[in-house]
Design a protein around this motif. Structure first.
Motif, PDB file in Angstrom:
ATOM      1  N   VAL A 158      47.198  46.530  21.965  1.00  0.00           N
ATOM      2  CA  VAL A 158      47.817  45.355  22.565  1.00  0.00           C
ATOM      3  C   VAL A 158      47.408  45.282  24.025  1.00  0.00           C
ATOM      4  O   VAL A 158      47.595  46.246  24.782  1.00  0.00           O
ATOM      5  CB  VAL A 158      49.362  45.411  22.444  1.00  0.00           C
ATOM      6  CG1 VAL A 158      49.975  44.211  23.146  1.00  0.00           C
ATOM      7  CG2 VAL A 158      49.786  45.437  20.983  1.00  0.00           C
ATOM      8  N   VAL A 159      46.824  44.155  24.414  1.00  0.00           N
ATOM      9  CA  VAL A 159      46.404  43.926  25.801  1.00  0.00           C
ATOM     10  C   VAL A 159      47.006  42.595  26.236  1.00  0.00           C
ATOM     11  O   VAL A 159      46.463  41.539  25.906  1.00  0.00           O
ATOM     12  CB  VAL A 159      44.871  43.889  25.945  1.00  0.00           C
ATOM     13  CG1 VAL A 159      44.488  43.757  27.413  1.00  0.00           C
ATOM     14  CG2 VAL A 159      44.233  45.137  25.335  1.00  0.00           C
ATOM     15  N   PRO A 160      48.141  42.614  26.945  1.00  0.00           N
ATOM     16  CA  PRO A 160      48.797  41.349  27.329  1.00  0.00           C
ATOM     17  C   PRO A 160      48.051  40.633  28.459  1.00  0.00           C
ATOM     18  O   PRO A 160      48.401  40.731  29.619  1.00  0.00           O
ATOM     19  CB  PRO A 160      50.198  41.797  27.784  1.00  0.00           C
ATOM     20  CG  PRO A 160      50.281  43.257  27.548  1.00  0.00           C
ATOM     21  CD  PRO A 160      48.899  43.768  27.402  1.00  0.00           C
ATOM     22  N   LEU A 161      47.004  39.932  28.090  1.00  0.00           N
ATOM     23  CA  LEU A 161      46.184  39.215  29.066  1.00  0.00           C
ATOM     24  C   LEU A 161      45.622  37.989  28.374  1.00  0.00           C
ATOM     25  O   LEU A 161      45.045  38.091  27.294  1.00  0.00           O
ATOM     26  CB  LEU A 161      45.037  40.107  29.559  1.00  0.00           C
ATOM     27  CG  LEU A 161      44.153  39.561  30.675  1.00  0.00           C
ATOM     28  CD1 LEU A 161      44.928  39.462  31.980  1.00  0.00           C
ATOM     29  CD2 LEU A 161      42.927  40.464  30.864  1.00  0.00           C
ATOM     30  N   ARG A 162      45.812  36.830  28.981  1.00  0.00           N
ATOM     31  CA  ARG A 162      45.347  35.591  28.353  1.00  0.00           C
ATOM     32  C   ARG A 162      43.834  35.421  28.436  1.00  0.00           C
ATOM     33  O   ARG A 162      43.236  34.737  27.627  1.00  0.00           O
ATOM     34  CB  ARG A 162      46.047  34.395  29.007  1.00  0.00           C
ATOM     35  CG  ARG A 162      47.498  34.236  28.585  1.00  0.00           C
ATOM     36  CD  ARG A 162      47.593  33.981  27.089  1.00  0.00           C
ATOM     37  NE  ARG A 162      48.966  33.836  26.651  1.00  0.00           N
ATOM     38  CZ  ARG A 162      49.635  32.697  26.662  1.00  0.00           C
ATOM     39  NH1 ARG A 162      49.066  31.601  27.134  1.00  0.00           N
ATOM     40  NH2 ARG A 162      50.866  32.648  26.225  1.00  0.00           N
ATOM     41  N   ASP A 163      43.192  36.028  29.435  1.00  0.00           N
ATOM     42  CA  ASP A 163      41.743  35.922  29.558  1.00  0.00           C
ATOM     43  C   ASP A 163      41.069  36.739  28.447  1.00  0.00           C
ATOM     44  O   ASP A 163      41.654  37.694  27.932  1.00  0.00           O
ATOM     45  CB  ASP A 163      41.275  36.449  30.915  1.00  0.00           C
ATOM     46  CG  ASP A 163      41.904  35.687  32.065  1.00  0.00           C
ATOM     47  OD1 ASP A 163      42.236  34.507  31.862  1.00  0.00           O
ATOM     48  OD2 ASP A 163      42.067  36.271  33.155  1.00  0.00           O
ATOM     49  N   PRO A 164      39.831  36.394  28.065  1.00  0.00           N
ATOM     50  CA  PRO A 164      39.097  37.199  27.075  1.00  0.00           C
ATOM     51  C   PRO A 164      38.969  38.647  27.544  1.00  0.00           C
ATOM     52  O   PRO A 164      38.423  38.910  28.620  1.00  0.00           O
ATOM     53  CB  PRO A 164      37.725  36.508  26.995  1.00  0.00           C
ATOM     54  CG  PRO A 164      37.993  35.099  27.427  1.00  0.00           C
ATOM     55  CD  PRO A 164      39.066  35.196  28.473  1.00  0.00           C
ATOM     56  N   ILE A 165      39.485  39.568  26.767  1.00  0.00           N
ATOM     57  CA  ILE A 165      39.644  40.939  27.261  1.00  0.00           C
ATOM     58  C   ILE A 165      38.325  41.682  27.393  1.00  0.00           C
ATOM     59  O   ILE A 165      38.199  42.584  28.224  1.00  0.00           O
ATOM     60  CB  ILE A 165      40.624  41.749  26.387  1.00  0.00           C
ATOM     61  CG1 ILE A 165      40.084  41.916  24.959  1.00  0.00           C
ATOM     62  CG2 ILE A 165      41.994  41.109  26.390  1.00  0.00           C
ATOM     63  CD1 ILE A 165      40.950  42.834  24.101  1.00  0.00           C
ATOM     64  N   PHE A 166      37.302  41.317  26.601  1.00  0.00           N
ATOM     65  CA  PHE A 166      36.076  42.100  26.632  1.00  0.00           C
ATOM     66  C   PHE A 166      35.205  41.771  27.852  1.00  0.00           C
ATOM     67  O   PHE A 166      34.237  42.455  28.119  1.00  0.00           O
ATOM     68  CB  PHE A 166      35.285  41.907  25.343  1.00  0.00           C
ATOM     69  CG  PHE A 166      36.027  42.431  24.138  1.00  0.00           C
ATOM     70  CD1 PHE A 166      36.231  43.787  23.969  1.00  0.00           C
ATOM     71  CD2 PHE A 166      36.551  41.564  23.201  1.00  0.00           C
ATOM     72  CE1 PHE A 166      36.928  44.273  22.879  1.00  0.00           C
ATOM     73  CE2 PHE A 166      37.250  42.037  22.109  1.00  0.00           C
ATOM     74  CZ  PHE A 166      37.445  43.395  21.945  1.00  0.00           C
ATOM     75  N   PHE A 167      35.556  40.711  28.594  1.00  0.00           N
ATOM     76  CA  PHE A 167      34.867  40.425  29.849  1.00  0.00           C
ATOM     77  C   PHE A 167      35.455  41.233  31.002  1.00  0.00           C
ATOM     78  O   PHE A 167      34.899  41.252  32.090  1.00  0.00           O
ATOM     79  CB  PHE A 167      34.951  38.935  30.178  1.00  0.00           C
ATOM     80  CG  PHE A 167      34.119  38.079  29.276  1.00  0.00           C
ATOM     81  CD1 PHE A 167      32.750  38.276  29.186  1.00  0.00           C
ATOM     82  CD2 PHE A 167      34.688  37.079  28.512  1.00  0.00           C
ATOM     83  CE1 PHE A 167      31.963  37.490  28.350  1.00  0.00           C
ATOM     84  CE2 PHE A 167      33.921  36.289  27.671  1.00  0.00           C
ATOM     85  CZ  PHE A 167      32.553  36.494  27.593  1.00  0.00           C
ATOM     86  N   ASN A 168      36.590  41.868  30.765  1.00  0.00           N
ATOM     87  CA  ASN A 168      37.267  42.639  31.801  1.00  0.00           C
ATOM     88  C   ASN A 168      36.724  44.062  31.794  1.00  0.00           C
ATOM     89  O   ASN A 168      36.838  44.774  30.787  1.00  0.00           O
ATOM     90  CB  ASN A 168      38.779  42.616  31.548  1.00  0.00           C
ATOM     91  CG  ASN A 168      39.568  43.308  32.621  1.00  0.00           C
ATOM     92  OD1 ASN A 168      39.462  44.521  32.796  1.00  0.00           O
ATOM     93  ND2 ASN A 168      40.382  42.553  33.339  1.00  0.00           N
ATOM     94  N   GLN A 169      36.137  44.479  32.912  1.00  0.00           N
ATOM     95  CA  GLN A 169      35.481  45.781  32.980  1.00  0.00           C
ATOM     96  C   GLN A 169      36.450  46.925  32.716  1.00  0.00           C
ATOM     97  O   GLN A 169      36.130  47.884  32.004  1.00  0.00           O
ATOM     98  CB  GLN A 169      34.819  45.943  34.356  1.00  0.00           C
ATOM     99  CG  GLN A 169      34.063  47.244  34.556  1.00  0.00           C
ATOM    100  CD  GLN A 169      32.683  47.204  33.946  1.00  0.00           C
ATOM    101  OE1 GLN A 169      32.275  46.202  33.395  1.00  0.00           O
ATOM    102  NE2 GLN A 169      31.950  48.293  34.046  1.00  0.00           N
ATOM    103  N   PHE A 170      37.642  46.836  33.273  1.00  0.00           N
ATOM    104  CA  PHE A 170      38.635  47.897  33.088  1.00  0.00           C
ATOM    105  C   PHE A 170      38.983  48.051  31.605  1.00  0.00           C
ATOM    106  O   PHE A 170      38.986  49.162  31.060  1.00  0.00           O
ATOM    107  CB  PHE A 170      39.899  47.583  33.893  1.00  0.00           C
ATOM    108  CG  PHE A 170      41.027  48.564  33.673  1.00  0.00           C
ATOM    109  CD1 PHE A 170      41.098  49.722  34.413  1.00  0.00           C
ATOM    110  CD2 PHE A 170      42.000  48.318  32.717  1.00  0.00           C
ATOM    111  CE1 PHE A 170      42.130  50.635  34.206  1.00  0.00           C
ATOM    112  CE2 PHE A 170      43.026  49.218  32.501  1.00  0.00           C
ATOM    113  CZ  PHE A 170      43.085  50.382  33.250  1.00  0.00           C
ATOM    114  N   ILE A 171      39.267  46.927  30.940  1.00  0.00           N
ATOM    115  CA  ILE A 171      39.667  46.976  29.539  1.00  0.00           C
ATOM    116  C   ILE A 171      38.506  47.434  28.657  1.00  0.00           C
ATOM    117  O   ILE A 171      38.684  48.228  27.728  1.00  0.00           O
ATOM    118  CB  ILE A 171      40.209  45.608  29.088  1.00  0.00           C
ATOM    119  CG1 ILE A 171      41.498  45.293  29.862  1.00  0.00           C
ATOM    120  CG2 ILE A 171      40.483  45.595  27.589  1.00  0.00           C
ATOM    121  CD1 ILE A 171      41.957  43.864  29.721  1.00  0.00           C
ATOM    122  N   ALA A 172      37.302  46.949  28.951  1.00  0.00           N
ATOM    123  CA  ALA A 172      36.143  47.333  28.153  1.00  0.00           C
ATOM    124  C   ALA A 172      35.901  48.838  28.218  1.00  0.00           C
ATOM    125  O   ALA A 172      35.608  49.481  27.196  1.00  0.00           O
ATOM    126  CB  ALA A 172      34.909  46.574  28.626  1.00  0.00           C
TER     127      ALA A 172
END
Length: 342
Positions: free
Chosen positions: A69-83
């Motif tokens: 679960v990643v509570p973020l409305r932006d596409p998560i795979f573009f986020n370096q931290f999450i990736a």
């Protein structure tokens, strides 16, 4: 031709269906002799029997499936931290034989929804990555709801409470203090902090650390040198213009809270024709990797994001497989990655 069933193997070997199930699923059993077990295994192979993994999982009350679960409305795979965190999670899951189900955000930013909590019952447990959408209250409410629902979970990033949960992060107050000490040791007296939102737990901890570190050098972090951009590029430019238009009090060094803010600062420096570190020094809080692709290469306090994901998955699987173990709270060390900006 229909796939063979346990009863078909039992009929061929002349044993009960229960004996076949024991022989195929519990190799250590003493209720089926080694000779008869070998006969059952040979018959299963000859008949082309493959176990129903879903049925097996339901029988064991385990799916070997974890939810993310990643509570973020932006596409998560573009986020370096999450990736990077996701790469660490995947590394552990591949090694320990689990799969991952990703829940897409659909409710209030910063919170998982009640539907997601109920759906997560189809998994063995959840991994949550707190994001810039999560307030302290969001994180606390999520923990309480998951505990009430009896769902196993581990959490990554930006939780500074003391609930007994599996958690992996860094000590952002200590990181902020290290940033202040580093910049002050380089002779800077007018230090600014470019952040995202004043409500973010990480912002509060970093600010506390900066203030503590600067006070040791007889310095302060005035409110007018703390800029919260709401992660909007235009807002970042407005804040930076206000700082640099004040020639008598403009900052000589800027500390950025994450890599998106660092990119906004780089865009501003290029747009305004400034030089780093001649016009302003830059120190970033960031992940491994991105800084190597930026020029000038940023001086950074690097957080081990891949290891966060790796360890959070390990903790959750350990709890699933050894339910009586204790929860773990791990704060990983950050490191200074020398660059040319500070």
């Amino acid at each position: 031709m229909a796939a063979p069933k346990l009863s078909d193997i039992a009929k061929r070997v002349g044993v009960s269906t229960a004996a076949v199930s024991l022989a195929l699923n519990k190799g250590e059993t003493t209720r089926v002799g080694p000779k008869k077990r070998a006969e059952i295994l040979r018959a299963a192979a000859e008949m082309g029997y493959y176990p129903n993994e879903l049925a097996k999982a339901l029988a064991e009350r385990r799916t070997r499936l974890l939810g993310l679960v990643v509570p973020l409305r932006d596409p998560i795979f573009f986020n370096q931290f999450i990736a990077q965190a996701l790469s660490g999670i995947q590394s552990t899951l591949m090694r320990r034989g689990y799969n991952l189900l990703i829940f897409s955000p659909s409710g209030k930013p910063g919170r998982e929804t009640r539907d997601q909590i109920m759906e997560s019952r189809f998994t063995d447990g959840l991994i949550l990555i707190n994001t810039r959408s999560c307030t302290s209250q969001d994180v606390t409410d999520t923990i309480n709801e998951l505990k009430t629902a009896g769902i196993r979970f581990s959490m990554i990033n930006s939780y500074y409470g003391r609930a007994p949960i599996n958690y992996v992060g860094v000590d952002d107050a200590k990181l902020g203090e290290a940033a202040a000490n580093y910049l002050a040791s380089k002779g800077h007296r007018k230090i600014a902090f470019l952040s995202g939102s004043a409500t973010l737990p990480a912002h509060l901890e970093l600010t506390k650390g900066l203030q503590r570190g600067l006070s040791k050098h007889g310095l302060k972090l005035p409110s007018e040198r703390v800029g919260c951009t709401q992660y909007e590029r235009e807002r970042a430019f407005t804040i930076l213009d206000e700082w640099f238009d004040n020639k008598r009090d403009q900052p000589t060094a800027i500390f950025t809270a994450d890599e998106q803010l660092l990119l906004h600062l780089y865009d501003y420096i290029e747009a305004r024709g400034l030089s780093v570190p001649e016009d302003v020094s830059v120190l970033a809080r960031g992940n491994v990797g991105l800084g190597d692709r930026l020029r000038p290469r940023p001086t950074s306090l690097v957080i081990p994001t891949f290891r966060m994901g790796e360890l959070a998955a390990e903790m959750l699987i350990d709890e699933i497989e050894k339910p009586n173990g204790k929860s773990q709270r791990v704060l990983l060390p950050f490191e200074l990655a020398p660059g040319t900006t500070a």
